[in-house]
Structures are given as structure tokens and as C-alpha cells.
Write an enzyme that holds these catalytic residues in place. Structure first.
Site, mmCIF file in Angstrom:
data_model
loop_
_atom_site.group_PDB
_atom_site.id
_atom_site.type_symbol
_atom_site.label_atom_id
_atom_site.label_comp_id
_atom_site.label_asym_id
_atom_site.label_seq_id
_atom_site.Cartn_x
_atom_site.Cartn_y
_atom_site.Cartn_z
ATOM 1 N N SER A 54 0.866 -1.174 0.000
ATOM 2 C CA SER A 54 0.000 0.000 0.000
ATOM 3 C C SER A 54 0.901 1.222 0.000
ATOM 4 C CB SER A 54 -0.865 0.011 1.263
ATOM 5 O OG SER A 54 -1.530 1.249 1.427
ATOM 6 N N TYR A 65 -2.229 -1.679 10.916
ATOM 7 C CA TYR A 65 -2.293 -1.837 9.461
ATOM 8 C C TYR A 65 -1.003 -1.363 8.805
ATOM 9 C CZ TYR A 65 -3.520 -0.923 4.610
ATOM 10 O OH TYR A 65 -3.509 -0.882 3.239
#
Length: 277
Positions: free
Chosen positions: A133, A146
């Protein structure tokens, strides 16, 4: 000529589904994996093969890989896409939930790499694609677990690339920006359940609103943008080591490099509408 074989995890929706379809369109024999194979019916109807696989269960991963090898005799591409976003203040998130976040987003991906690498080394070819990401290069509040998984997967991918290059194997990192999937809504729900009523409730409300923002949703890129980047990477003679694609990915990653920690903190705080003292 024997078709190349690709395994895509988290293929029941979003980026995984789009990637499975894109690789199938490019001529691969594609196996789409999800915990429940019945959720892959849309793919099987279009000629993509379903594999029941839980990336937190070693027996399930071993069985899935064995099934593909018995059926097709090879695995040329592994796309590690399975993952989710566990949001909440680090003080609030139960430590077992933190462990689960790493089990799904990190350990599952590396374990699958371990399982396919002997076969790739034997053929002296193959590509492992790890979906990280832009959040693997920068930070946002209430997303510590995360971001931790994505930072970890970036580092592991770099080390793995050096290790397997002598065997003719490529390791590619895909760094999505804002993508129009269910991810944001699910993360917002988890955030509110975790930190919506305590000391961090004002921050939780701001971040949840940002995750659900209609303005952001309208700007977000479709999953096909990521699928196309993966398709280009796995068919390239010499793929790039990283592909930052999707809304905001390149400018935000560049900003993180150029700005100091404090400056970037200010930018993110303003962008997410965090309350100030």
C-alpha cells in the site's frame, strides 16, 4: 505451449477479483483463492478456478498449493493480495487483534512464498507479487497495526528479492493508493467499534469520516488500475521492483520523502480532519 499458472489470494472481491480477471484475460490459467470457495462463483463462471484457502491456516495453504500443482503442474505467479485494515488507537486494539492483522497481511503472504518457491526455483523462473500500500511508506493516525504490516511486507519483499534473483525469480511490490473497494467502509466500522467511545473518540470520528468520505470515494481509482499494473508486471521481461498506482499514491509517497516527520504529521492531520488542541 503450456499456459502459465497464477494464484491470486483474496480473489472474491475488489483488487483480487479484478486481478484474477485481468490475468485470465492475458492468457494465464488463474486460480482465485478465498477462505470460502463459494464466494468465487462469479469467477468460476468465467473460467477462473476456485481454491478454498485460509492464509492464517498452514494446512489450508499447503493443501491449496498441492491442489494447484496436482492440477496444473506449476505455479508461475503468486499474487499475495489477501488482507484487511485493522484500525483503532494502539492503546485500544486488543493485542490478539494486532497479531491477527500480522497473520493475515504478513505471515500468510510470506508462508505462501515459502510454499511456491521450491517449484519456482526448480523451473528457474517465477514472479511473486506482494500487494502492500502507499500505507507501507507513510503513516496515518489510528492505523498503526495496518501500517505496521505494510511496512513489514515492504521490507520482507526487498530482502526476498535479493535472495531469489539468482534463481531467475522476480519479486514485485504493488503500492495502491486510494482504490474504490469495500476496504474503507470495513476499516471505518472496525475503527468505531474499537475506539469510537473512549479517549480517542474524536480522532476516531474524524478518521472514520475520512475513510467513508464521498469526495474521496469519487476520486478513488477503480481496482482495474491495480490489476492492470499487476498484469504488466508479471508479463514484463524485467519488471520494476515497485509500482505505486491509484489515487494519491505517487504524490503522497513523494511528500513523505520530501517533508520532515513533523511537516508530514501536519499534512496528514489536516487532510484527515483530526481535532486540534
Amino acid at each position: 505451449m503450456t499456459k502459465k499458472v497464477a494464484l491470486v489470494t483474496g480473489a472474491s472481491s475488489g483488487i483480487g477479483e479484478a486481478t484474477a480477471r485481468e490475468l485470465h484475460r492475458r492468457g494465464f490459467t488463474v486460480y482465485g483463492a478465498a477462505r470460502r470457495a463459494d464466494r468465487l462463483q462469479r469467477l468460476t463462471g468465467d473460467g477462473i478456478r476456485a481454491v478454498a484457502m485460509d492464509v492464517t491456516d498452514d494446512d489450508s495453504m499447503r493443501s491449496g498449493i498441492a491442489e494447484i500443482l496436482a492440477d496444473s503442474g506449476r505455479i508461475d505467479v503468486l499474487v499475495n493480495n489477501a488482507g484487511y485494515g485493522s484500525y483503532g488507537a494502539l492503546e485500544d486494539v486488543d493485542i490478539d487483534e494486532g497479531r491477527r492483522q500480522f497473520e493475515v497481511n504478513v505471515f500468510g503472504a510470506i508462508r505462501l512464498a515459502q510454499l511456491v518457491l521450491p517449484h519456482m526455483r526448480e523451473r528457474r523462473s517465477g514472479t511473486i507479487v506482494n500487494i502492500t500500500s502507499m500505507g507501507g511508506k507513510l503513516h496515518t493516525p489510528l492505523g498503526g497495526w495496518y501500517h505496521g504490516t505494510k511496512f513489514a511486507l515492504e521490507a520482507l519483499s526487498d530482502c526476498l528479492r535479493l535472495e531469489v534473483t539468482p534463481f531467475g525469480i522476480d519479486v514485485v511490490v504493488i503500492e495502491p493508493g486510494g482504490i474504490a473497494t469495500e476496504w474503507g467502509g470495513i476499516a471505518a466500522e472496525h475503527l468505531e467499534e474499537t475506539s469510537g467511545g473512549g479517549a480517542y473518540k474524536a480522532q476516531a470520528a474524524a478518521i472514520a469520516a475520512s475513510l467513508r468520505s464521498e469526495a474521496n470515494a469519487n476520486r478513488n481509482s477503480p481496482p482495474s488500475v491495480i490489476a492492470d499494473a499487476i498484469g504488466r508486471a508479471v508479463t514484463a521481461k524485467r519488471p520494476r521492483t515497485r509500482y505505486a498506482v491509484g489515487f494519491g499514491a505517487k504524490p503522497l509517497i513523494a511528500a513523505r520523502v520530501l517533508l520532515s516527520d513533523r511537516q508530514f504529521d501536519t499534512v496528514i492531520s489536516r487532510a484527515t480532519g483530526l481535532p486540534r488542541e
